[in-house]
Design an enzyme around this catalytic site. Structure first.
Site, PDB file in Angstrom:
ATOM      1  N   GLU A 258      -9.621 -11.635  -3.388  1.00 28.00           N
ATOM      2  CA  GLU A 258      -8.571 -12.157  -3.858  1.00 28.00           C
ATOM      3  C   GLU A 258      -8.668 -13.687  -3.892  1.00 28.00           C
ATOM      4  OE1 GLU A 258      -5.018 -10.920  -2.228  1.00 28.00           O
ATOM      5  OE2 GLU A 258      -5.322  -8.675  -2.680  1.00 28.00           O
ATOM      6  N   HIS A 281      -1.193  -9.255  -6.191  1.00 28.34           N
ATOM      7  CA  HIS A 281      -0.611  -9.457  -4.579  1.00 28.34           C
ATOM      8  C   HIS A 281       0.883  -9.620  -4.518  1.00 28.34           C
ATOM      9  CE1 HIS A 281      -2.166  -8.664  -0.381  1.00 28.34           C
ATOM     10  NE2 HIS A 281      -0.985  -8.432  -0.440  1.00 28.34           N
TER      11      HIS A 281
HETATM   12  P1  NAI Z   1       3.283   1.392   8.040  1.00 24.74           P
HETATM   13  O1  NAI Z   1       2.109   0.915   9.305  1.00 24.74           O
HETATM   14  O2  NAI Z   1       4.605   1.500   8.379  1.00 24.74           O
HETATM   15  O3  NAI Z   1       2.395   2.662   7.457  1.00 24.74           O
HETATM   16  C1  NAI Z   1       1.294   2.975   7.179  1.00 24.74           C
HETATM   17  C2  NAI Z   1       1.098   4.468   7.285  1.00 24.74           C
HETATM   18  O4  NAI Z   1      -0.407   4.895   7.069  1.00 24.74           O
HETATM   19  C3  NAI Z   1       1.332   5.119   8.788  1.00 24.74           C
HETATM   20  O5  NAI Z   1       2.109   6.212   8.865  1.00 24.74           O
HETATM   21  C4  NAI Z   1      -0.087   5.592   9.130  1.00 24.74           C
HETATM   22  O6  NAI Z   1      -0.103   6.769  10.212  1.00 24.74           O
HETATM   23  C5  NAI Z   1      -0.717   5.924   7.902  1.00 24.74           C
HETATM   24  N1  NAI Z   1      -2.139   5.875   8.049  1.00 24.74           N
HETATM   25  C6  NAI Z   1      -3.017   5.086   8.850  1.00 24.74           C
HETATM   26  N2  NAI Z   1      -4.285   5.335   8.576  1.00 24.74           N
HETATM   27  C7  NAI Z   1      -4.148   6.639   7.631  1.00 24.74           C
HETATM   28  C8  NAI Z   1      -5.327   7.226   6.869  1.00 24.74           C
HETATM   29  N3  NAI Z   1      -6.579   7.105   7.394  1.00 24.74           N
HETATM   30  N4  NAI Z   1      -4.893   8.245   6.359  1.00 24.74           N
HETATM   31  C9  NAI Z   1      -3.533   8.526   5.916  1.00 24.74           C
HETATM   32  N5  NAI Z   1      -2.394   8.055   6.423  1.00 24.74           N
HETATM   33  C10 NAI Z   1      -2.985   6.922   7.476  1.00 24.74           C
HETATM   34  O7  NAI Z   1       2.741   0.490   7.108  1.00 24.74           O
HETATM   35  P2  NAI Z   1       3.546  -0.292   6.007  1.00 24.74           P
HETATM   36  O8  NAI Z   1       4.678  -1.218   6.076  1.00 24.74           O
HETATM   37  O9  NAI Z   1       4.005   1.154   5.140  1.00 24.74           O
HETATM   38  O10 NAI Z   1       2.262  -0.909   4.972  1.00 24.74           O
HETATM   39  C11 NAI Z   1       1.484  -0.009   4.214  1.00 24.74           C
HETATM   40  C12 NAI Z   1       0.666  -1.052   3.503  1.00 24.74           C
HETATM   41  O11 NAI Z   1       1.239  -1.741   2.651  1.00 24.74           O
HETATM   42  C13 NAI Z   1      -0.520  -1.834   4.559  1.00 24.74           C
HETATM   43  O12 NAI Z   1      -1.488  -1.703   4.393  1.00 24.74           O
HETATM   44  C14 NAI Z   1       0.323  -3.170   4.205  1.00 24.74           C
HETATM   45  O13 NAI Z   1      -0.385  -4.220   4.486  1.00 24.74           O
HETATM   46  C15 NAI Z   1       0.687  -3.195   2.703  1.00 24.74           C
HETATM   47  N6  NAI Z   1       1.512  -4.077   2.296  1.00 24.74           N
HETATM   48  C16 NAI Z   1       1.274  -4.418   1.009  1.00 24.74           C
HETATM   49  C17 NAI Z   1       1.983  -5.452   0.446  1.00 24.74           C
HETATM   50  C18 NAI Z   1       1.919  -6.263  -0.966  1.00 24.74           C
HETATM   51  O14 NAI Z   1       2.324  -7.103  -1.090  1.00 24.74           O
HETATM   52  N7  NAI Z   1       1.018  -5.585  -1.775  1.00 24.74           N
HETATM   53  C19 NAI Z   1       3.332  -6.006   1.193  1.00 24.74           C
HETATM   54  C20 NAI Z   1       3.473  -5.261   2.546  1.00 24.74           C
HETATM   55  C21 NAI Z   1       2.483  -4.373   2.916  1.00 24.74           C
END
Ligand code: NAI
Length: 397
Positions: A258, A281
């Site tokens: 990015e 993003h």
């Molecule tokens: P979270 O930690 O609450 O949820 C992530 C989930 O993914 C967990 O339930 C975990 O068990 C599951 N997981 C992990 N590895 C896995 C796999 N191999 N297969 C299936 N499930 C798996 O995280 P949250 O807050 O929901 O964030 C999710 C993503 O969104 C993160 O990568 C974060 O960096 C990204 N994000 C992106 C933003 C953006 O601006 N686009 C802003 C905020 C977060």
């Protein structure tokens, strides 16, 4: 208590901290290492966003700091291990933008199904492309969510409210919300979904989680949404799947590489594709999220300064003991080495203080002890504890 907030942190943080009687200075810009070393000397806590680097040098020059706040999601800009070894907890706001991401995903689901972004581009250029061909309602369609964490589960609730069927796949067992249903494997999810939305963290397991094989498992005419991390999707494979019309579209908010700032040019093979939504993003970038971050980290500061709570800290053992009246609370951070507690207990015996409650939390490097002392003598007791060779920081509230 004097608190310095850098980098245009939302004013709500200053207001909340001032309501608690703290003295807060708000500065618009980031500080370089030298300036931060000097500035921090006059403050008890500092707050910053992603540009100010809180290095080992900054921390060692300012071991008096009570806390550091990252008023954002990530904490890479802070040397959190050095901070912990100096007894300085670091707080952030990991979930303040959860809803913002979920709402963007909902927008993209409808946007893709109706080709809104492509048709909008055409209309701006004077092209009137009125047609119902390949435009769909989302009601009754299946949304497959990969990663049913904070964001994934919010998307689930919002999507069901629009009449979608929601299935999800997570590596750990998660309670289904509403009528959503877990599926056994990623492969099942890909085969059964009209829309696939990715909400997993960047880990070894999720690197290139979606590449040619997985895209081929998706239904013909399905859509892929990635607002998680850029490492999760093989962009070239996605580009091929769209060119070959296996997928009907995609919405991508995060990329393997990015631009570092808004001046740098952004390039992606997907820029040539019609029904592909590309956003810089911005999943979590809303005014509300900024305000939530301000509130969340200010609240973490207040709970730590007033009660010693480290529950929201990224580098400290977690402790959250409710405050009682009629006691004086002592907080002690010490090196987690054998024998510290017996030394502390000897001081309890020799000073004759009455301990009303105590709580010890540890990680591999440090121990964090909260003690509520009933009678007089708390000051003398705390001074003795502070003198122990393994004590790092001791404070009476
Ligand atoms: P979270 O930690 O609450 O949820 C992530 C989930 O993914 C967990 O339930 C975990 O068990 C599951 N997981 C992990 N590895 C896995 C796999 N191999 N297969 C299936 N499930 C798996 O995280 P949250 O807050 O929901 O964030 C999710 C993503 O969104 C993160 O990568 C974060 O960096 C990204 N994000 C992106 C933003 C953006 O601006 N686009 C802003 C905020 C977060």
């Amino acid at each position: 208590m004097k608190i310095l907030l850098l980098e245009n942190i939302h004013k709500v943080a200053k207001d909340l901290l001032e309501q608690e009687g703290y003295d807060v200075d708000l500065q618009p810009g980031a500080l370089n290492e030298g300036d931060l070393i000097e500035a921090a000397k006059s403050y008890d806590c500092i707050g910053l966003r992603s540009k100010t680097q809180v290095t080992e040098k900054v921390l060692h020059a300012n071991p008096h700091l009570f806390a550091v706040g990252a008023f954002c999601i990530g904490t890479n800009q802070i040397d959190t291990s050095s901070a912990a070894r100096l007894g300085i907890p670091v707080f952030n706001a990991p979930y303040a933008n959860t809803r913002s991401v979920a709402e963007l995903v909902i927008c993209e689901i409808i946007g893709l199904a109706r080709k809104v972004f492509h048709l909008n581009r055409q209309a701006h250029k004077g092209q009137w492309q009125k047609s119902a061909k390949s435009s769909y309602e989302v009601r009754g369609k299946t949304l497959g969510i990969v990663g049913y964490g904070h964001i994934g589960s919010q998307v689930s609730v919002l999507a069901e409210a629009m009449g979608m069927n929601v299935i999800y796949y997570d590596i750990i067992k998660k309670l289904p919300l509403g009528n959503s249903t877990p599926v056994e494997s990623l492969e099942c999810l890909l085969a059964e979904s009209d829309f696939v939305s990715l909400h997993v963290p960047a880990t070894e397991l999720t690197t290139n989680m979606i590449q040619t094989k997985e895209l081929n498992l998706m239904r013909k005419g399905a859509y892929l949404i990635n607002a998680s991390r850029g490492s999760v999707v093989d962009i070239d494979a996605l580009n091929t799947a769209i060119s070959e019309k296996h997928l009907a579209g995609a919405a991508i908010d995060v990329f393997p590489v990015e631009p570092k700032n808004n001046e740098e040019i952004f390039q992606s093979p997907l820029q040539e594709q019609e029904n592909v939504i590309l956003t810089p993003h911005i999943g979590g970038s809303t005014e509300e999220a900024q305000e939530n971050i301000g509130r969340e980290v200010a609240d973490a500061f207040i709970r730590f300064l007033k009660m010693g709570s480290t529950q929201a800290s990224v580098n400290f053992p977690q402790a959250d003991l409710p405050l009682k009246s009629g006691v004086t609370r002592m907080l002690n951070v010490h090196k987690n080495v054998p024998g510290v507690l017996s030394e502390i207990n000897k001081i309890v015996a020799s000073t004759g203080v009455n301990i009303s409650s105590q709580y010890l939390a540890t990680n591999t490097e440090i121990g964090y002890l909260i003690m509520d002392i009933e009678n007089e003598g708390a000051k003398g007791f705390s001074d003795e504890i502070a003198k122990l060779p393994n004590s790092i920081k001791t404070r009476l509230l």
